[in-house]
Design a protein around this motif. Structure first.
Motif, PDB file in Angstrom:
ATOM      1  N   MET A   8      49.758  30.546  46.719  1.00  0.00           N
ATOM      2  CA  MET A   8      48.745  31.450  46.164  1.00  0.00           C
ATOM      3  C   MET A   8      48.900  31.486  44.647  1.00  0.00           C
ATOM      4  O   MET A   8      49.989  31.250  44.113  1.00  0.00           O
ATOM      5  CB  MET A   8      48.957  32.878  46.696  1.00  0.00           C
ATOM      6  N   ASN A   9      47.829  31.842  43.972  1.00  0.00           N
ATOM      7  CA  ASN A   9      47.919  32.134  42.545  1.00  0.00           C
ATOM      8  C   ASN A   9      48.465  33.546  42.398  1.00  0.00           C
ATOM      9  O   ASN A   9      48.473  34.313  43.357  1.00  0.00           O
ATOM     10  CB  ASN A   9      46.532  31.992  41.885  1.00  0.00           C
ATOM     11  N   LEU A  40      47.521  25.153  40.894  1.00  0.00           N
ATOM     12  CA  LEU A  40      46.291  24.885  41.665  1.00  0.00           C
ATOM     13  C   LEU A  40      45.231  25.915  41.249  1.00  0.00           C
ATOM     14  O   LEU A  40      45.511  27.112  41.234  1.00  0.00           O
ATOM     15  CB  LEU A  40      46.617  24.994  43.162  1.00  0.00           C
ATOM     16  N   ARG A  90      57.939  23.063  42.581  1.00  0.00           N
ATOM     17  CA  ARG A  90      56.737  22.710  43.332  1.00  0.00           C
ATOM     18  C   ARG A  90      55.982  21.579  42.659  1.00  0.00           C
ATOM     19  O   ARG A  90      55.529  20.634  43.298  1.00  0.00           O
ATOM     20  CB  ARG A  90      55.815  23.926  43.456  1.00  0.00           C
ATOM     21  N   LYS A 113      45.071  19.537  45.809  1.00  0.00           N
ATOM     22  CA  LYS A 113      45.490  19.915  47.154  1.00  0.00           C
ATOM     23  C   LYS A 113      45.793  18.615  47.891  1.00  0.00           C
ATOM     24  O   LYS A 113      44.906  18.013  48.503  1.00  0.00           O
ATOM     25  CB  LYS A 113      44.379  20.712  47.846  1.00  0.00           C
ATOM     26  N   GLY A 138      42.783  28.131  42.034  1.00  0.00           N
ATOM     27  CA  GLY A 138      42.263  28.814  43.221  1.00  0.00           C
ATOM     28  C   GLY A 138      40.871  29.388  43.012  1.00  0.00           C
ATOM     29  O   GLY A 138      40.537  29.862  41.920  1.00  0.00           O
ATOM     30  N   GLU A 181      53.112  30.030  40.399  1.00  0.00           N
ATOM     31  CA  GLU A 181      52.371  30.490  41.580  1.00  0.00           C
ATOM     32  C   GLU A 181      53.323  31.232  42.515  1.00  0.00           C
ATOM     33  O   GLU A 181      54.538  31.223  42.315  1.00  0.00           O
ATOM     34  CB  GLU A 181      51.779  29.292  42.340  1.00  0.00           C
ATOM     35  N   THR A 201      39.853  31.967  44.860  1.00  0.00           N
ATOM     36  CA  THR A 201      40.090  33.410  44.909  1.00  0.00           C
ATOM     37  C   THR A 201      40.573  33.879  43.527  1.00  0.00           C
ATOM     38  O   THR A 201      40.209  34.965  43.075  1.00  0.00           O
ATOM     39  CB  THR A 201      41.131  33.758  45.991  1.00  0.00           C
TER      40      THR A 201
HETATM   41  C1  LIG Z   1      44.841  26.548  48.043  1.00  0.00           C
HETATM   42  C2  LIG Z   1      45.869  27.021  47.107  1.00  0.00           C
HETATM   43  C3  LIG Z   1      45.726  28.197  46.338  1.00  0.00           C
HETATM   44  C4  LIG Z   1      44.595  29.158  46.524  1.00  0.00           C
HETATM   45  O1  LIG Z   1      43.342  28.609  46.367  1.00  0.00           O
HETATM   46  P1  LIG Z   1      42.064  29.354  46.983  1.00  0.00           P
HETATM   47  O2  LIG Z   1      40.937  28.477  46.566  1.00  0.00           O
HETATM   48  O3  LIG Z   1      42.005  30.687  46.354  1.00  0.00           O
HETATM   49  O4  LIG Z   1      42.264  29.413  48.449  1.00  0.00           O
HETATM   50  C5  LIG Z   1      46.699  28.494  45.402  1.00  0.00           C
HETATM   51  N1  LIG Z   1      47.775  27.708  45.252  1.00  0.00           N
HETATM   52  C6  LIG Z   1      47.980  26.608  45.984  1.00  0.00           C
HETATM   53  C7  LIG Z   1      49.181  25.794  45.767  1.00  0.00           C
HETATM   54  C8  LIG Z   1      47.031  26.226  46.939  1.00  0.00           C
HETATM   55  O5  LIG Z   1      47.227  25.136  47.676  1.00  0.00           O
END
Ligand SMILES: *Cc1c(COP(=O)(O)O)cnc(C)c1O
Length: 356
Positions: A237-238, A257, A187, A197, A259, A233, A261
């Motif tokens: 998501m994390n 990333l 990734r 992002k 996150g 990841e 959350t």
């Molecule tokens: C957006 C995203 C997340 C989660 O981020 P949140 O702010 O919790 O929505 C995790 N990993 C990737 C690759 C993402 O694009």
């Protein structure tokens, strides 16, 4: 009149809204959108809320060729008392600037854009659905618009916000998913764009997801791009693991990333007195913990699903079932607390929500 005064042009007639039990993610858009332009030397100008409509771009616009773009994703929730709540939106606006910095895109004024966002939601407030589990998904993004095929950052941009009512991620209840540990595709790598992002990270992940889907998996678990050893990841998501009563999540390393959350999960767990360790963790180590009976729970975190429990992990020849494919107690507690705060059911003792 200053260039920063918001102009509002409303639609003459409202669109028909989809039924709240028939919302498909990413299919429906509200009546209006926010847009502003950027020009080198001039900065961001002409902020406006206008009817939702296509934008016209030159075929040579740089977004089409070199992918200079960033985006965000957050949600507005309708509370039982009909308040409209945003969850830590300032974090998303900080993060779009962090992403922009990586892509050589100019920064936006976070406080001003939050005000524009609130006004946009207020105008389209009837689009915030009220059925449990539904919300209004908010997608801010920036695109490079200069018509120029040179390999250099664009001198012009558009920043836009579009809104989309979305249904419950767990319409059929929370079911732990089966995950493939991805060994072939990568990734992101350190020094690359994984922490931003930006479009390319997502389109380049389709292939791995396509193969995993064919093999019967829901998502892939990404390993580091260099040694294919360290867990990064899961899908977009994390990822978190409960091991021997402690919670472990990969430490931020430039390719993961960051996150919101993830951050909120860490902060909640710590406030509950549950130890959270951000560290490097290898896939081998994780499978070893499972063998010893120490791997108690695994789950992903992100705005879309909030908490997504992992029921099974498949790594080449090795398969492990986690918590009998049941949602773990901790995952459930986190899900309830986070969604409770987001929808105003629980007292927001952390000051995470903002009312529109
Ligand atoms: C957006 C995203 C997340 C989660 O981020 P949140 O702010 O919790 O929505 C995790 N990993 C990737 C690759 C993402 O694009």
């Amino acid at each position: 009149m200053s260039d920063h005064t918001l102009t509002v042009v409303k639609r003459s007639s409202k669109k028909e809204k989809p039924a709240s039990d028939q919302l498909v993610f990413g299919k429906h858009y509200t009546d209006h959108m926010f847009i502003m332009d950027y020009e080198e030397g001039k900065g961001w100008y002409d902020p406006r809320i206008v009817p939702y409509e296509p934008v016209t771009l030159d075929p040579a616009a740089m977004i089409f060729h070199y992918g200079q773009t960033v985006f965000e994703g957050l949600k507005a929730y309708r509370s039982k008392e009909n308040r409209i709540l945003l969850f830590r939106p300032e974090k998303n606006l900080q993060r779009i600037n962090t992403s922009s910095e990586r892509l050589s895109i100019p920064r936006i004024d976070e406080e001003q854009v939050l005000e524009y966002l609130k006004q946009l939601i207020e105008i389209d407030q009837d689009w915030v659905p009220s059925t449990p589990g539904t919300s209004l998904y908010i997608r801010p993004f920036v695109i490079a618009t200069e018509p120029n095929l040179s390999l250099a950052p664009s001198k012009t941009y558009k920043f836009m916000i579009i809104l989309s009512p979305v249904g419950s991620y767990y319409a059929e209840g929370i079911n732990p998913v089966t995950i493939k540990v991805e060994e072939k595709y990568t990734r992101a790598v350190r020094g690359g764009t994984g922490a931003a992002k930006t479009a390319g990270n997502y389109s380049s992940a389709y292939k791995a997801q396509e193969v995993a889907t064919k093999e019967g998996f829901s998502q892939v678990l990404w390993l580091d791009g260099v040694e294919k050893k360290y867990i990064e990841e899961v899908g977009s998501m994390n990822v978190f693991f409960k091991i021997n009563g402690e919670v472990v999540t990969p430490q931020l390393n430039g390719s993961i990333l960051e996150g919101i959350t993830r951050l909120s999960t860490i902060e909640l767990l710590r406030s509950w007195g549950i130890p959270v360790i951000e560290r490097q963790i290898t896939i081998e180590e994780l499978f070893q913990y499972h063998k010893e009976g120490a791997l108690e729970e695994a789950f992903g975190t992100g705005t879309a699903a909030v908490i997504s429990p992992i029921g099974e992990l498949s790594w080449g020849e090795h398969q492990v079932v986690i918590n009998h494919r049941q949602t773990g107690e901790l995952a459930k507690q986190l899900y309830d607390k986070l969604t409770g705060i987001q929808t105003g059911v629980e007292a927001d003792e952390y000051g995470w929500t903002i009312e529109v």
